[in-house]
Write a protein that holds these residues in place. Sequence first.
Motif, PDB file in Angstrom:
ATOM      1  N   ALA A  27       0.809  -1.213   0.000  1.00  0.00           N
ATOM      2  CA  ALA A  27       0.000   0.000   0.000  1.00  0.00           C
ATOM      3  C   ALA A  27       0.842   1.262   0.000  1.00  0.00           C
ATOM      4  CB  ALA A  27      -0.929   0.006   1.218  1.00  0.00           C
ATOM      5  N   VAL A  28       2.162   1.100   0.127  1.00  0.00           N
ATOM      6  CA  VAL A  28       3.070   2.248   0.225  1.00  0.00           C
ATOM      7  C   VAL A  28       4.028   2.227  -0.962  1.00  0.00           C
ATOM      8  CG1 VAL A  28       4.752   3.457   1.663  1.00  0.00           C
ATOM      9  CG2 VAL A  28       2.951   2.076   2.747  1.00  0.00           C
ATOM     10  N   THR A  29       4.093   3.336  -1.688  1.00  0.00           N
ATOM     11  CA  THR A  29       5.034   3.489  -2.801  1.00  0.00           C
ATOM     12  C   THR A  29       6.282   4.199  -2.311  1.00  0.00           C
ATOM     13  OG1 THR A  29       3.284   3.598  -4.460  1.00  0.00           O
ATOM     14  CG2 THR A  29       5.402   4.574  -5.056  1.00  0.00           C
ATOM     15  N   LEU A  30       7.418   3.567  -2.505  1.00  0.00           N
ATOM     16  CA  LEU A  30       8.700   4.201  -2.201  1.00  0.00           C
ATOM     17  C   LEU A  30       9.119   5.039  -3.404  1.00  0.00           C
ATOM     18  CD1 LEU A  30      11.405   4.670  -0.729  1.00  0.00           C
ATOM     19  CD2 LEU A  30      12.160   2.443  -1.630  1.00  0.00           C
ATOM     20  N   VAL A  31       9.183   6.355  -3.218  1.00  0.00           N
ATOM     21  CA  VAL A  31       9.672   7.264  -4.248  1.00  0.00           C
ATOM     22  C   VAL A  31      11.129   7.582  -3.914  1.00  0.00           C
ATOM     23  CG1 VAL A  31       9.372   9.501  -5.395  1.00  0.00           C
ATOM     24  CG2 VAL A  31       7.360   8.227  -4.571  1.00  0.00           C
ATOM     25  N   ALA A  32      12.043   7.088  -4.727  1.00  0.00           N
ATOM     26  CA  ALA A  32      13.472   7.333  -4.513  1.00  0.00           C
ATOM     27  C   ALA A  32      13.801   8.718  -5.067  1.00  0.00           C
ATOM     28  CB  ALA A  32      14.299   6.268  -5.219  1.00  0.00           C
ATOM     29  N   VAL A  33      14.143   9.639  -4.179  1.00  0.00           N
ATOM     30  CA  VAL A  33      14.352  11.024  -4.598  1.00  0.00           C
ATOM     31  C   VAL A  33      15.769  11.161  -5.148  1.00  0.00           C
ATOM     32  CG1 VAL A  33      14.330  13.442  -3.895  1.00  0.00           C
ATOM     33  CG2 VAL A  33      12.640  11.847  -2.960  1.00  0.00           C
ATOM     34  N   SER A  34      15.842  11.222  -6.479  1.00  0.00           N
ATOM     35  CA  SER A  34      17.120  11.188  -7.176  1.00  0.00           C
ATOM     36  C   SER A  34      17.596  12.569  -7.610  1.00  0.00           C
ATOM     37  CB  SER A  34      16.994  10.267  -8.393  1.00  0.00           C
ATOM     38  OG  SER A  34      15.830  10.569  -9.152  1.00  0.00           O
ATOM     39  N   LYS A  35      16.957  13.616  -7.119  1.00  0.00           N
ATOM     40  CA  LYS A  35      17.349  14.976  -7.506  1.00  0.00           C
ATOM     41  C   LYS A  35      18.836  15.202  -7.207  1.00  0.00           C
ATOM     42  CE  LYS A  35      16.058  17.046  -3.046  1.00  0.00           C
ATOM     43  NZ  LYS A  35      15.211  18.012  -2.340  1.00  0.00           N
ATOM     44  N   THR A  36      19.499  15.864  -8.126  1.00  0.00           N
ATOM     45  CA  THR A  36      20.931  16.223  -8.101  1.00  0.00           C
ATOM     46  C   THR A  36      21.858  15.038  -8.318  1.00  0.00           C
ATOM     47  OG1 THR A  36      21.505  16.022  -5.736  1.00  0.00           O
ATOM     48  CG2 THR A  36      20.400  18.066  -6.414  1.00  0.00           C
ATOM     49  N   HIS A  37      21.338  13.824  -8.354  1.00  0.00           N
ATOM     50  CA  HIS A  37      22.201  12.654  -8.523  1.00  0.00           C
ATOM     51  C   HIS A  37      22.272  12.271 -10.001  1.00  0.00           C
ATOM     52  CE1 HIS A  37      22.716  12.039  -4.245  1.00  0.00           C
ATOM     53  NE2 HIS A  37      21.416  12.206  -4.097  1.00  0.00           N
ATOM     54  N   PRO A  38      23.455  11.918 -10.497  1.00  0.00           N
ATOM     55  CA  PRO A  38      23.614  11.606 -11.920  1.00  0.00           C
ATOM     56  C   PRO A  38      23.045  10.241 -12.271  1.00  0.00           C
ATOM     57  CG  PRO A  38      25.674  11.220 -10.764  1.00  0.00           C
ATOM     58  CD  PRO A  38      24.732  11.822  -9.759  1.00  0.00           C
ATOM     59  N   ALA A  39      22.943  10.010 -13.567  1.00  0.00           N
ATOM     60  CA  ALA A  39      22.396   8.747 -14.054  1.00  0.00           C
ATOM     61  C   ALA A  39      23.172   7.553 -13.526  1.00  0.00           C
ATOM     62  CB  ALA A  39      22.376   8.741 -15.582  1.00  0.00           C
ATOM     63  N   VAL A 210      12.057   9.244  -0.271  1.00  0.00           N
ATOM     64  CA  VAL A 210      13.308   8.928   0.424  1.00  0.00           C
ATOM     65  C   VAL A 210      14.486   9.220  -0.502  1.00  0.00           C
ATOM     66  CG1 VAL A 210      14.640   7.112   1.559  1.00  0.00           C
ATOM     67  CG2 VAL A 210      12.141   7.190   1.829  1.00  0.00           C
ATOM     68  N   GLY A 211      15.363  10.113  -0.076  1.00  0.00           N
ATOM     69  CA  GLY A 211      16.521  10.470  -0.872  1.00  0.00           C
ATOM     70  C   GLY A 211      17.835  10.075  -0.230  1.00  0.00           C
ATOM     71  N   SER A 212      18.223  10.782   0.826  1.00  0.00           N
ATOM     72  CA  SER A 212      19.563  10.594   1.401  1.00  0.00           C
ATOM     73  C   SER A 212      19.773   9.184   1.944  1.00  0.00           C
ATOM     74  CB  SER A 212      19.815  11.634   2.501  1.00  0.00           C
ATOM     75  OG  SER A 212      18.858  11.532   3.534  1.00  0.00           O
ATOM     76  N   ALA A 213      18.721   8.536   2.447  1.00  0.00           N
ATOM     77  CA  ALA A 213      18.896   7.174   2.960  1.00  0.00           C
ATOM     78  C   ALA A 213      19.256   6.192   1.853  1.00  0.00           C
ATOM     79  CB  ALA A 213      17.612   6.719   3.675  1.00  0.00           C
ATOM     80  N   LEU A 214      18.926   6.541   0.606  1.00  0.00           N
ATOM     81  CA  LEU A 214      19.231   5.686  -0.529  1.00  0.00           C
ATOM     82  C   LEU A 214      20.515   6.101  -1.250  1.00  0.00           C
ATOM     83  CD1 LEU A 214      15.678   5.316  -2.093  1.00  0.00           C
ATOM     84  CD2 LEU A 214      17.034   3.476  -1.106  1.00  0.00           C
ATOM     85  N   PHE A 215      20.691   7.409  -1.399  1.00  0.00           N
ATOM     86  CA  PHE A 215      21.788   7.916  -2.229  1.00  0.00           C
ATOM     87  C   PHE A 215      22.948   8.488  -1.414  1.00  0.00           C
ATOM     88  CE2 PHE A 215      18.089   8.177  -5.052  1.00  0.00           C
ATOM     89  CZ  PHE A 215      18.589   7.641  -6.219  1.00  0.00           C
TER      90      PHE A 215
END
Length: 219
Positions: A27-39, A210-215
């Motif tokens: 029921a929960v979508t994880l959106v990985a916040v990739s802003k400022t991170h390269p391909a 979620v951004g920094s916890a992933l990237f």
Amino acid sequence: MSAGITIDAITGRIARAAASVGRAAGAVTLVAVSKTHPADAIRPLLDAGQRAFGENRVAETAGKWPALRDHYPDVRLHLVGQLQSNKADEAVALFDAIHSVDRPSLVTALGRAMDRAGRRPDCFVQVNIGEEAQKGGCTIAALPALLARARAAELPVAGLMCLPPAGVEAAPYFALLAKLARDEGVAGLSMGMSDDFETAVMIGATHVRVGSALFGARA
């Protein structure tokens, strides 16, 4: 730690938080916040199966994601930053969900852009839940009118979004957003980031950003 392990760790935490209140992890979508991170930083997450990504800026997204989408066509892109009305056409073309609908002029611009493009990304109305002058989002008092305007413009209203004040307990703000969503008859709740996504899940988040916890920390 590899991206795959990191994704597994985050999705595991989401699943445990959901289970603790009787919710399904799905029921929960994880959106990985990739802003400022390269391909190059994004590809390991794509290879690990992550498909929802969040970006802050139209121009950065336009430069980075078309080539990635050629290889991963089932990616869904979420605009999680503020949107200028004059970028509405580009945003509608690029994104599958827009989390920062916060004013009547933007509703009008998005409605017209969607009519021209023939595609209608999901829209989350952003609420300035902590009434902070420096943050985007409509006031709580203005929410019913803005939602009515969005519906009249045939925007697909998927839910509400908020950014609680920094440095304080987020739970009361998440609970208030959940109450507003119930009162207004909307199902989605875009709330919770790296430091508080488990709390958000327990209070009903349908999308966590979620951004920094992933990237890792951004430069």
